[in-house]
Design a protein around this motif. Structure first.
Motif, PDB file in Angstrom:
ATOM      1  N   HIS A  63       0.846  -1.192   0.000  1.00  0.00           N
ATOM      2  CA  HIS A  63       0.000   0.000   0.000  1.00  0.00           C
ATOM      3  C   HIS A  63       0.883   1.245   0.000  1.00  0.00           C
ATOM      4  O   HIS A  63       1.749   1.393   0.861  1.00  0.00           O
ATOM      5  N   THR A  64       0.650   2.123  -0.966  1.00  0.00           N
ATOM      6  CA  THR A  64       1.365   3.403  -1.014  1.00  0.00           C
ATOM      7  C   THR A  64       0.452   4.494  -0.487  1.00  0.00           C
ATOM      8  O   THR A  64      -0.731   4.537  -0.826  1.00  0.00           O
ATOM      9  N   ASN A  65       0.982   5.367   0.338  1.00  0.00           N
ATOM     10  CA  ASN A  65       0.212   6.483   0.860  1.00  0.00           C
ATOM     11  C   ASN A  65       0.346   7.700  -0.061  1.00  0.00           C
ATOM     12  O   ASN A  65       0.937   7.606  -1.137  1.00  0.00           O
ATOM     13  N   ALA A  66      -0.196   8.829   0.357  1.00  0.00           N
ATOM     14  CA  ALA A  66      -0.183  10.029  -0.482  1.00  0.00           C
ATOM     15  C   ALA A  66       1.243  10.418  -0.857  1.00  0.00           C
ATOM     16  O   ALA A  66       2.169  10.327  -0.040  1.00  0.00           O
ATOM     17  N   GLU A  67       1.415  10.805  -2.106  1.00  0.00           N
ATOM     18  CA  GLU A  67       2.707  11.252  -2.645  1.00  0.00           C
ATOM     19  C   GLU A  67       3.805  10.195  -2.445  1.00  0.00           C
ATOM     20  O   GLU A  67       4.963  10.525  -2.204  1.00  0.00           O
ATOM     21  N   SER A  68       3.425   8.948  -2.550  1.00  0.00           N
ATOM     22  CA  SER A  68       4.374   7.842  -2.375  1.00  0.00           C
ATOM     23  C   SER A  68       4.316   6.915  -3.586  1.00  0.00           C
ATOM     24  O   SER A  68       3.260   6.754  -4.203  1.00  0.00           O
ATOM     25  N   PHE A  69       5.464   6.317  -3.912  1.00  0.00           N
ATOM     26  CA  PHE A  69       5.564   5.464  -5.089  1.00  0.00           C
ATOM     27  C   PHE A  69       6.412   4.236  -4.749  1.00  0.00           C
ATOM     28  O   PHE A  69       7.274   4.295  -3.872  1.00  0.00           O
TER      29      PHE A  69
END
Length: 214
Positions: free
Chosen positions: A74-80
Protein backbone atom coordinates in the motif's frame (compact mmCIF):
# COMPACT_ATOMS: atom_id res chain seq x y z
CA UNK A 1 21.81 -56.54 36.37
CA UNK A 2 19.41 -54.08 37.96
CA UNK A 3 21.98 -51.31 37.57
CA UNK A 4 22.55 -52.29 33.90
CA UNK A 5 18.81 -52.31 33.18
CA UNK A 6 18.36 -48.94 34.82
CA UNK A 7 21.25 -47.55 32.80
CA UNK A 8 19.75 -48.87 29.55
CA UNK A 9 16.36 -47.36 30.42
CA UNK A 10 17.98 -43.93 31.01
CA UNK A 11 19.83 -44.15 27.68
CA UNK A 12 16.60 -45.05 25.87
CA UNK A 13 14.74 -42.13 27.45
CA UNK A 14 17.59 -39.77 26.56
CA UNK A 15 17.49 -40.88 22.93
CA UNK A 16 13.73 -40.37 22.82
CA UNK A 17 14.09 -36.86 24.21
CA UNK A 18 16.76 -35.99 21.64
CA UNK A 19 14.78 -37.42 18.73
CA UNK A 20 11.61 -35.77 20.01
CA UNK A 21 13.43 -32.46 20.26
CA UNK A 22 14.68 -32.75 16.70
CA UNK A 23 11.19 -33.52 15.44
CA UNK A 24 9.74 -30.59 17.35
CA UNK A 25 12.32 -28.28 15.83
CA UNK A 26 11.53 -29.55 12.35
CA UNK A 27 7.79 -29.17 12.80
CA UNK A 28 7.69 -25.87 14.63
CA UNK A 29 10.59 -23.62 15.54
CA UNK A 30 12.93 -24.71 12.76
CA UNK A 31 10.34 -24.63 9.98
CA UNK A 32 9.62 -21.56 7.85
CA UNK A 33 6.24 -19.90 8.50
CA UNK A 34 3.42 -21.05 6.25
CA UNK A 35 3.56 -17.84 4.17
CA UNK A 36 7.33 -17.83 3.75
CA UNK A 37 7.89 -19.94 0.68
CA UNK A 38 10.22 -18.77 -2.03
CA UNK A 39 10.17 -15.01 -2.44
CA UNK A 40 8.20 -13.84 -5.48
CA UNK A 41 10.13 -10.60 -5.80
CA UNK A 42 11.37 -7.54 -3.97
CA UNK A 43 11.01 -3.77 -3.74
CA UNK A 44 13.64 -1.99 -5.81
CA UNK A 45 12.54 1.64 -5.38
CA UNK A 46 10.55 3.30 -2.61
CA UNK A 47 9.57 6.97 -2.42
CA UNK A 48 7.56 8.23 0.50
CA UNK A 49 5.48 6.07 2.84
CA UNK A 50 4.92 2.55 1.53
CA UNK A 51 3.51 -0.22 3.72
CA UNK A 52 3.59 -3.99 3.45
CA UNK A 53 0.90 -6.27 4.87
CA UNK A 54 2.59 -9.64 5.33
CA UNK A 55 1.40 -12.61 7.41
CA UNK A 56 -1.27 -10.38 9.04
CA UNK A 57 1.35 -7.87 10.14
CA UNK A 58 1.75 -4.34 8.83
CA UNK A 59 5.21 -2.81 8.45
CA UNK A 60 7.12 -0.29 6.32
CA UNK A 61 8.37 -1.59 2.99
CA UNK A 62 11.97 -0.65 2.23
CA UNK A 63 14.22 -1.21 -0.79
CA UNK A 64 15.27 -4.85 -0.79
CA UNK A 65 12.17 -5.96 1.12
CA UNK A 66 11.04 -9.35 -0.15
CA UNK A 67 7.54 -10.13 -1.38
CA UNK A 68 5.75 -13.40 -0.82
CA UNK A 69 2.47 -14.91 -1.92
CA UNK A 70 -0.59 -13.01 -0.63
CA UNK A 71 1.40 -9.92 0.39
CA UNK A 72 -0.33 -6.54 0.10
CA UNK A 73 1.58 -3.38 -0.77
CA UNK A 74 0.00 0.00 0.00
CA UNK A 75 1.36 3.40 -1.01
CA UNK A 76 0.21 6.48 0.86
CA UNK A 77 -0.18 10.03 -0.48
CA UNK A 78 2.71 11.25 -2.64
CA UNK A 79 4.37 7.84 -2.38
CA UNK A 80 5.56 5.46 -5.09
CA UNK A 81 6.97 1.93 -5.26
CA UNK A 82 8.68 -0.20 -7.86
CA UNK A 83 8.44 -3.96 -7.36
CA UNK A 84 10.45 -6.56 -9.25
CA UNK A 85 8.66 -9.86 -9.78
CA UNK A 86 11.03 -12.59 -10.87
CA UNK A 87 14.05 -11.31 -12.77
CA UNK A 88 12.45 -9.40 -15.64
CA UNK A 89 9.05 -8.02 -14.64
CA UNK A 90 8.45 -4.66 -12.94
CA UNK A 91 5.29 -3.32 -11.36
CA UNK A 92 5.22 0.42 -10.64
CA UNK A 93 2.65 1.71 -8.14
CA UNK A 94 1.37 5.27 -7.93
CA UNK A 95 0.23 7.12 -4.83
CA UNK A 96 -2.65 5.79 -2.73
CA UNK A 97 -2.54 2.40 -4.40
CA UNK A 98 -3.08 -1.06 -2.97
CA UNK A 99 -1.80 -4.17 -4.75
CA UNK A 100 -2.24 -7.79 -3.70
CA UNK A 101 0.49 -10.08 -4.99
CA UNK A 102 -1.72 -13.12 -5.15
CA UNK A 103 0.80 -15.42 -6.85
CA UNK A 104 3.67 -15.15 -9.29
CA UNK A 105 6.15 -17.62 -10.77
CA UNK A 106 9.06 -16.22 -12.78
CA UNK A 107 8.82 -17.16 -16.43
CA UNK A 108 5.25 -18.48 -16.06
CA UNK A 109 3.01 -15.74 -14.69
CA UNK A 110 0.54 -15.33 -11.88
CA UNK A 111 -2.28 -13.19 -10.50
CA UNK A 112 -2.25 -9.65 -9.13
CA UNK A 113 -5.15 -7.66 -7.69
CA UNK A 114 -5.31 -3.88 -7.93
CA UNK A 115 -7.56 -2.83 -5.06
CA UNK A 116 -7.25 0.94 -5.45
CA UNK A 117 -5.05 3.36 -7.37
CA UNK A 118 -2.95 2.84 -10.46
CA UNK A 119 -0.07 0.72 -11.71
CA UNK A 120 2.16 0.03 -14.69
CA UNK A 121 3.06 -3.56 -15.53
CA UNK A 122 6.33 -3.63 -17.44
CA UNK A 123 7.88 -6.69 -19.09
CA UNK A 124 10.44 -6.03 -21.84
CA UNK A 125 9.63 -6.90 -25.42
CA UNK A 126 11.27 -9.97 -26.92
CA UNK A 127 10.99 -12.15 -23.82
CA UNK A 128 8.90 -15.34 -23.78
CA UNK A 129 5.26 -14.59 -23.06
CA UNK A 130 3.88 -15.23 -19.58
CA UNK A 131 0.26 -15.53 -18.46
CA UNK A 132 -0.63 -12.86 -15.91
CA UNK A 133 -4.12 -11.89 -14.74
CA UNK A 134 -4.78 -8.54 -13.05
CA UNK A 135 -8.06 -8.30 -11.15
CA UNK A 136 -9.61 -4.85 -10.68
CA UNK A 137 -12.97 -3.61 -9.44
CA UNK A 138 -13.83 -2.71 -13.04
CA UNK A 139 -12.74 -5.82 -14.89
CA UNK A 140 -10.20 -8.58 -15.45
CA UNK A 141 -7.06 -7.87 -17.46
CA UNK A 142 -5.38 -10.79 -19.19
CA UNK A 143 -1.70 -10.17 -19.93
CA UNK A 144 0.70 -12.01 -22.23
CA UNK A 145 4.06 -10.31 -21.68
CA UNK A 146 3.61 -6.61 -22.29
CA UNK A 147 3.71 -3.09 -20.87
CA UNK A 148 0.48 -1.43 -19.84
CA UNK A 149 -1.08 1.09 -17.46
CA UNK A 150 -4.30 0.66 -15.52
CA UNK A 151 -6.00 3.04 -13.13
CA UNK A 152 -7.85 6.37 -13.02
CA UNK A 153 -7.30 8.55 -16.10
CA UNK A 154 -9.37 11.62 -17.00
CA UNK A 155 -12.53 10.80 -15.02
CA UNK A 156 -12.50 7.14 -16.01
CA UNK A 157 -10.83 3.90 -15.04
CA UNK A 158 -8.65 3.06 -18.01
CA UNK A 159 -6.27 0.49 -19.41
CA UNK A 160 -3.60 1.62 -21.89
CA UNK A 161 -1.15 -0.70 -23.68
CA UNK A 162 2.27 0.53 -24.78
CA UNK A 163 3.47 -2.70 -26.35
CA UNK A 164 2.08 -6.20 -26.70
CA UNK A 165 -1.64 -6.65 -26.07
CA UNK A 166 -4.06 -7.39 -23.26
CA UNK A 167 -7.61 -8.66 -23.03
CA UNK A 168 -10.00 -6.67 -20.84
CA UNK A 169 -13.20 -8.41 -19.75
CA UNK A 170 -16.30 -7.27 -17.87
CA UNK A 171 -20.03 -7.86 -18.08
CA UNK A 172 -19.66 -10.69 -20.58
CA UNK A 173 -17.74 -8.45 -22.99
CA UNK A 174 -14.04 -8.90 -23.81
CA UNK A 175 -11.97 -6.36 -25.74
CA UNK A 176 -8.47 -6.97 -27.10
CA UNK A 177 -6.38 -3.85 -26.58
CA UNK A 178 -3.37 -3.50 -28.89
CA UNK A 179 -0.26 -1.34 -28.62
CA UNK A 180 -1.07 2.37 -28.54
CA UNK A 181 -4.70 1.77 -27.57
CA UNK A 182 -6.74 2.17 -24.41
CA UNK A 183 -10.19 1.28 -23.09
CA UNK A 184 -12.28 2.99 -20.41
CA UNK A 185 -14.87 2.22 -17.73
CA UNK A 186 -16.98 5.12 -16.45
CA UNK A 187 -18.93 3.07 -13.91
CA UNK A 188 -18.36 -0.21 -12.12
CA UNK A 189 -20.22 -2.97 -13.89
CA UNK A 190 -19.90 -1.33 -17.30
CA UNK A 191 -18.43 -3.28 -20.19
CA UNK A 192 -15.11 -1.90 -21.50
CA UNK A 193 -15.35 0.75 -24.21
CA UNK A 194 -14.15 0.16 -27.74
CA UNK A 195 -10.33 0.37 -27.92
CA UNK A 196 -9.12 3.77 -29.09
CA UNK A 197 -5.71 5.30 -29.75
CA UNK A 198 -4.33 7.49 -26.97
CA UNK A 199 -2.54 10.76 -27.58
CA UNK A 200 0.92 11.46 -26.21
CA UNK A 201 -0.36 13.93 -23.59
CA UNK A 202 -2.69 11.38 -21.99
CA UNK A 203 -0.01 8.70 -22.02
CA UNK A 204 2.41 11.03 -20.22
CA UNK A 205 -0.24 11.89 -17.63
CA UNK A 206 -0.91 8.22 -16.93
CA UNK A 207 2.76 7.34 -16.56
CA UNK A 208 3.47 10.40 -14.41
CA UNK A 209 0.81 9.18 -11.96
CA UNK A 210 3.04 6.21 -11.13
CA UNK A 211 6.21 8.33 -11.03
CA UNK A 212 7.39 7.22 -14.47
CA UNK A 213 8.74 9.65 -17.06
CA UNK A 214 7.99 8.68 -20.61
Amino acid sequence: MDDLAASNRKLLVSRRVVVGGLLLTAVSGGAAPAWAGSALGEATEIRGDVRLRQAKKDKPLAVGGQLFENDRVHTNAESFATLNLGTDTRVLLGAETELLVDSFIAGQGGTLELGTGRMVFDRPEGLPKVDVAVRTAFGMIGVRGTKFFCGPSRAAFAVFVEHGSVSVARGGVTKIVAAGQGVEFHHRGDAPSEPANWGEARIKEAYASVGLTR
